[in-house]
Structures are given as structure tokens and as C-alpha cells.
Design a protein around this motif. Structure first.
Motif, mmCIF file in Angstrom:
data_model
loop_
_atom_site.group_PDB
_atom_site.id
_atom_site.type_symbol
_atom_site.label_atom_id
_atom_site.label_comp_id
_atom_site.label_asym_id
_atom_site.label_seq_id
_atom_site.Cartn_x
_atom_site.Cartn_y
_atom_site.Cartn_z
ATOM 1 N N UNK A 205 13.757 -0.337 5.873
ATOM 2 C CA UNK A 205 12.863 0.784 6.151
ATOM 3 C C UNK A 205 11.598 0.702 5.307
ATOM 4 N N UNK A 206 11.700 0.099 4.124
ATOM 5 C CA UNK A 206 10.519 -0.052 3.285
ATOM 6 C C UNK A 206 9.443 -0.906 3.930
ATOM 7 N N UNK A 207 9.849 -1.841 4.795
ATOM 8 C CA UNK A 207 8.863 -2.638 5.537
ATOM 9 C C UNK A 207 7.983 -1.720 6.382
ATOM 10 N N UNK A 208 8.603 -0.740 6.999
ATOM 11 C CA UNK A 208 7.852 0.209 7.831
ATOM 12 C C UNK A 208 6.888 1.022 6.973
ATOM 13 N N UNK A 209 7.371 1.506 5.822
ATOM 14 C CA UNK A 209 6.513 2.282 4.939
ATOM 15 C C UNK A 209 5.326 1.479 4.441
ATOM 16 N N UNK A 210 5.549 0.213 4.094
ATOM 17 C CA UNK A 210 4.455 -0.626 3.606
ATOM 18 C C UNK A 210 3.424 -0.892 4.699
ATOM 19 N N UNK A 211 3.897 -1.196 5.906
ATOM 20 C CA UNK A 211 2.966 -1.425 7.008
ATOM 21 C C UNK A 211 2.185 -0.160 7.347
ATOM 22 N N UNK A 212 2.848 0.981 7.284
ATOM 23 C CA UNK A 212 2.161 2.241 7.531
ATOM 24 C C UNK A 212 1.115 2.516 6.466
ATOM 25 N N UNK A 213 1.441 2.232 5.215
ATOM 26 C CA UNK A 213 0.549 2.566 4.111
ATOM 27 C C UNK A 213 -0.667 1.643 4.042
ATOM 28 N N UNK A 214 -0.452 0.341 4.234
ATOM 29 C CA UNK A 214 -1.530 -0.624 3.978
ATOM 30 C C UNK A 214 -2.249 -1.098 5.237
ATOM 31 N N UNK A 215 -1.650 -0.946 6.391
ATOM 32 C CA UNK A 215 -2.306 -1.394 7.620
ATOM 33 C C UNK A 215 -2.514 -0.262 8.619
ATOM 34 N N UNK A 216 -1.887 0.878 8.394
ATOM 35 C CA UNK A 216 -2.013 1.979 9.332
ATOM 36 C C UNK A 216 -1.197 1.802 10.598
ATOM 37 N N UNK A 217 -0.258 0.847 10.602
ATOM 38 C CA UNK A 217 0.575 0.607 11.782
ATOM 39 C C UNK A 217 1.402 1.841 12.097
ATOM 40 N N UNK A 220 6.451 4.440 14.748
ATOM 41 C CA UNK A 220 7.348 4.441 15.902
ATOM 42 C C UNK A 220 7.442 3.044 16.505
ATOM 43 N N UNK A 221 6.307 2.409 16.696
ATOM 44 C CA UNK A 221 6.300 1.059 17.272
ATOM 45 C C UNK A 221 6.985 0.077 16.333
ATOM 46 N N UNK A 222 6.675 0.170 15.041
ATOM 47 C CA UNK A 222 7.237 -0.775 14.073
ATOM 48 C C UNK A 222 8.745 -0.623 13.983
ATOM 49 N N UNK A 223 9.238 0.613 13.926
ATOM 50 C CA UNK A 223 10.687 0.811 13.794
ATOM 51 C C UNK A 223 11.428 0.339 15.043
ATOM 52 N N UNK A 224 10.856 0.594 16.212
ATOM 53 C CA UNK A 224 11.516 0.142 17.442
ATOM 54 C C UNK A 224 11.576 -1.376 17.489
ATOM 55 N N UNK A 225 10.501 -2.031 17.127
ATOM 56 C CA UNK A 225 10.489 -3.501 17.133
ATOM 57 C C UNK A 225 11.464 -4.060 16.099
ATOM 58 N N UNK A 226 11.540 -3.405 14.941
ATOM 59 C CA UNK A 226 12.477 -3.877 13.913
ATOM 60 C C UNK A 226 13.925 -3.662 14.342
ATOM 61 N N UNK A 322 5.690 4.864 1.330
ATOM 62 C CA UNK A 322 6.627 3.796 0.985
ATOM 63 C C UNK A 322 7.904 4.372 0.376
ATOM 64 N N UNK A 323 7.741 5.272 -0.600
ATOM 65 C CA UNK A 323 8.908 5.858 -1.264
ATOM 66 C C UNK A 323 9.740 6.660 -0.270
ATOM 67 N N UNK A 324 9.069 7.414 0.593
ATOM 68 C CA UNK A 324 9.793 8.209 1.574
ATOM 69 C C UNK A 324 10.614 7.358 2.529
ATOM 70 N N UNK A 325 10.043 6.259 3.015
ATOM 71 C CA UNK A 325 10.785 5.391 3.918
ATOM 72 C C UNK A 325 11.898 4.657 3.189
ATOM 73 N N UNK A 326 11.699 4.329 1.924
ATOM 74 C CA UNK A 326 12.772 3.702 1.151
ATOM 75 C C UNK A 326 13.982 4.628 1.038
ATOM 76 N N UNK A 327 13.728 5.913 0.734
ATOM 77 C CA UNK A 327 14.828 6.861 0.618
ATOM 78 C C UNK A 327 15.466 7.109 1.986
ATOM 79 N N UNK A 328 14.640 7.214 3.014
ATOM 80 C CA UNK A 328 15.172 7.403 4.359
ATOM 81 C C UNK A 328 16.066 6.235 4.766
ATOM 82 N N UNK A 329 15.598 5.021 4.520
ATOM 83 C CA UNK A 329 16.407 3.849 4.843
ATOM 84 C C UNK A 329 17.674 3.756 4.015
ATOM 85 N N UNK A 330 17.615 4.218 2.758
ATOM 86 C CA UNK A 330 18.810 4.192 1.916
ATOM 87 C C UNK A 330 19.892 5.117 2.472
#
Length: 448
Positions: A205-217, A220-226, A322-330
Motif C-alpha cells: 500500500x505504501x507504493x500507492x501512497x508514494x505515487x500519490x504523493x510524488x507523482x499525483x497518480x 483508484x487506478x494504481x490500487x486496481x492495477x496493483x 504515505x503514512x496513511x497508506x502504510x497504516x491502511x495497508x498494515x
């Protein structure tokens, strides 16, 4: 001194104007009379009505009524698909009571089986045997609660974590690998497998948070693809000897977990409930404290309400994503680890998530993204799962009816005006107008 024709004070006379409010809609008032719409209602009755209206227009009542409405529609579907009802409907106009009686028998029998398969089996001898269905409900509810908390947390941040399936699969693969590849005494083996599973879910889930934070991805699209990446990655690992595939087997299945990595039962082997449910309770308490009593939770809620204002206030929005998605994924990783450490001793396959990753979205919506609400919603959906199998076995009701009920719950929760219209509940806008009207009435009386 005032004009005898109009009653308007003459300037310089020293006479104060009449404080009586100006009537609306050409209403004729006696001197000192307050218009009807500005009158303060009787105090005890107004308090009771206000509290009742506030309760009936609240989100908790809407959620409860959404479940009730879904069960009603589910009952109609059960009656329509029942064979006895179809036979009685063939001679409906000659004896209509037979059709209604058959429909009642079908619906009441199905929901009775649902209750006995999920709460208490009244036909079993003794309390210990009768309460077993409720422990099955709690067992089904455990991963739903954990995953639902993860999705709800992301909702509070303003992110839509649709990747519960992928995060669960990665966590299950990591926890399962530790569970069969290492020989460590209990309980260290159990704790290590659990921690590795939680960490794997957080990292995915942290991958999603990082992409959201640094690229604006878009998350929803990123999580579905992952989800697809995790599914096919796990399928590859299960088909590759030396990785996750059981030695000497051609099936895409892992080796069985070692006993030292399996969650022990809470009430003995005759019940399916294990200490994973205790972990779900602890997770609920932690998330509640995090969101409602910690500074990090305040930042999460502020970010979910208004990201721009949060950024202006000096909060690092990128770090919060990033922190929020890390906790969510945990939290979702806890559900994935439970799937392999709960009661599976024969290995797992690529369907280990059992659709829980998507059911968690429904649980989070029903629980209004509140930890306690998610906990209760998880138990409700666990009851639907546990009782659905009994309903199918005893009454021949298709298990898909339970899925329809779950889907209808989401539909009705997503459309509160529909629920209010069916049950004739006051809308929040009407409630606010009533409050403003009462407040203005009190102000007029106090001014007078």
C-alpha cells in the motif's frame, strides 16, 4: 407622540417604536403579538421533537434502515425464487392465501436458518452447541473487520483504497512463506509470520501512497492495477518450485503451515474462533485512538476534509499520504495474514483473499468509516456469510441471495435520500431550517 393614523412615532417625540415583529404574508396581529412562525414551541415537546428528528436524520439510523430495506428486498427475492411459491402462484386467483402463505414460509424459513446459522442454533442441545454459529460469525468477521479498518482509514484521509485484494494477497504470501519455511518455537514463529504479513501489506500500500504523493497518480487506478500485479505475481510464485509451490506437487498451492505459526483457538478445537479476533479488537481500539485522540489522526482528518487548507496550515500532505497508506495497508495485511494463519493447515492458493478485499469496502461504507461502526458492520457481514451457508443447505436458497443483500446495502447507503423517502424521514436540510426557525423565534421572544 405618534401619528394617530399610522401609529408610527413622530421624530423627536422621544417615543420608542413598538418592538412587535412585522408580520409576514399580510398577517394581522394584535399589539405585542408574535407571528405564529416565530413562536417558540412548548419547551418539553420541542426538546423531544428536536432530539427525535436529529436521531432519525442521522447517519447511524440511515445505515440501520439500509440494512432493513436490503433484507426486505432480499426476502422478496427469496419468495420469488421459491418453488412452492411458484406452484401456489399458478392458482393464485382461486386461492390467493396459499401464495401468501408459501411466500411467508419461504422467507421466514430462510431468515430463521440465517439466524440459527449465524447467531444461535435453537435446535441444538445445550448452550455450548447452540452458540457455536456465533463463533463462526466472529471467525468470518475477523478479516472483514481488519480489512475494513484499513479501507476506512484511507477514506478518512481522502483516499480510496480499492487495492485490498492485492494487499491481502501479498501479505498472505509473505506470512505463509514464513509460516512453512522457518522452524521457530511458538509463539515467536506466530508473531514473526504475523509481523512479516503486516509489513508486506503496508509496503504494497505504501507504493500507492508514494505515487500519490510524488507523482499525483490517482490512487483508484494504481490500487486496481496493483491488484492484478499481486494476483499474477502470487500465481507465478505458487507455480514455481522452490518458491511458494509445495515440493513434489504440480498444483499451484503452497506447503501447509507449521503448527507453531497457526493462531490457537480461543475456546478449544470445537470452535473455529481463534486469537485473530482478539487482534481485530486491538486493531479497532488502536484505530479509534489514532483517529480521535492523536495529533496524527487530527492531521489525517484535516487532510480528508480539505487538502488545500491542510497544506496551508503547514502539514506535510505528501508525508500524510504515505503514512496513511502504510497504516491502511498494515491493517489489510493483518487480514491477509489471518487468512493463512487462522485455520488453514493444508496450504493456500491464489484465491486466499476470498473476496474480502472488496467486501472490506462495503464494511467501511456501512460503518461510515468509523472504527466502532466498522467493527459492527464486520460482524453483520460475518453473520451473513456464516448464516448464508446454512440458509442454502437447509432451505435451498442460493448463496447469491446473500451477495445481493450485501450489494443492496451498499446501494441504499450510497443513496440516503432514497432511504429517507421510503421511511419518510426528515432530511438534514429540513432539520437545519427547523433549528434556524426555532432559534429565530427564541431571539424574537428574548428581544421582546
Amino acid at each position: 407622540m405618534s401619528d394617530p393614523q399610522s401609529g408610527v412615532p413622530v421624530p423627536g417625540s422621544g417615543q420608542l417604536p413598538d418592538p412587535t415583529p412585522i408580520p409576514a404574508d399580510d398577517q394581522v396581529l394584535e399589539p405585542g403579538q408574535v407571528p405564529e412562525e416565530q413562536k417558540a414551541p412548548d419547551a418539553p415537546r420541542s426538546r423531544f421533537d428536536g432530539v427525535l428528528r436529529e436521531i432519525m436524520s442521522g447517519s447511524i439510523v440511515i445505515s440501520i434502515l439500509a440494512v432493513v430495506l436490503a433484507l426486505v428486498v432480499g426476502g422478496i427475492l427469496i419468495a420469488i425464487t421459491d418453488e412452492n411459491v411458484a406452484k401456489a402462484a399458478g392458482y393464485f386467483f382461486s386461492r390467493p392465501s396459499d401464495t401468501f402463505q408459501a411466500a411467508w414460509n419461504a422467507v421466514s424459513g430462510a431468515y430463521s436458518s440465517l439466524f440459527q446459522g449465524s447467531i444461535y442454533a435453537v435446535n441444538r442441545p445445550g448452550f455450548a452447541a447452540g452458540i457455536k454459529p456465533f463463533t463462526d460469525t466472529l471467525s468470518f468477521a475477523t478479516p472483514l473487520i481488519a480489512a475494513g479498518l484499513g479501507v476506512a482509514l484511507s477514506f478518512r484521509i481522502g483516499l480510496f483504497n480499492i487495492g485490498g485484494q492485492g494487499q491481502m494477497l501479498v501479505a498472505a504470501a509473505a506470512a505463509g512463506w514464513v509460516g512453512f519455511a522457518f522452524t521457530i518455537p511458538f509463539p515467536l514463529h506466530l508473531i514473526l509470520a504475523l509481523v512479516v504479513g503486516i509489513a508486506a501489506g503496508a509496503a504494497w500500500a505504501g507504493i500507492v501512497g508514494a505515487l500519490k504523493a510524488f507523482t499525483g497518480a490517482h490512487e483508484v487506478i494504481v490500487t486496481i492495477m496493483l491488484n492484478y500485479v499481486a494476483y499474477y505475481l502470487l500465481a507465478f510464485l505458487l507455480r514455481t518450485p522452490g518458491l511458494l509451490q509445495a515440493p513434489g506437487s504440480n498444483n499451484p498451492k503452497s506447503p501447509p503451515e507449521k503448527e507453531s505459526a497457526i493462531f490457537p483457538h480461543l475456546f478449544g478445537p470445537s470452535y473455529n474462533l481463534n486469537i485473530g479476533f482478539i487482534f481485530a479488537i486491538i486493531a479497532t481500539i488502536i484505530v479509534w485512538y489514532l483517529l480521535n485522540r492523536s495529533s496524527l489522526g487530527f492531521k489525517f482528518r484535516a487532510l480528508g476534509e480539505n487538502p488545500s487548507a491542510t497544506r496551508v496550515a503547514g502539514i506535510n500532505v505528501k508525508a500524510m499520504y504515505i503514512v496513511g497508506m502504510l497504516i491502511s495497508g498494515a491493517l489489510i495485511g493483518l487480514a491477509g495474514a489471518y487468512q493463512v494463519q487462522g485455520s488453514i493447515t493444508t496450504g493456500f492458493g491464489s484465491g486466499i483473499d476470498a473476496g474480502i478485499g472488496f467486501d472490506a469496502i462495503t464494511v467501511a461504507l456501512l460503518g461510515r468509516s468509523r472504527p466502532v461502526g466498522v467493527f459492527i458492520a464486520g460482524i453483520l457481514f460475518g453473520a451473513l456469510k456464516a448464516g448464508g451457508f446454512t440458509m442454502q443447505a437447509v432451505n435451498g436458497v442460493p448463496i447469491e441471495i446473500v451477495l445481493v443483500v450485501q450489494s443492496l446495502i451498499v446501494l441504499f447507503i450510497a443513496a440516503p435520500p432514497l432511504v429517507r423517502a421510503v421511511f419518510r424521514l426528515p432530511s438534514p436540510a429540513v432539520q437545519q431550517r427547523v433549528k434556524r426557525s426555532k432559534l429565530s423565534g427564541r431571539k424574537a421572544v428574548v428581544t421582546k
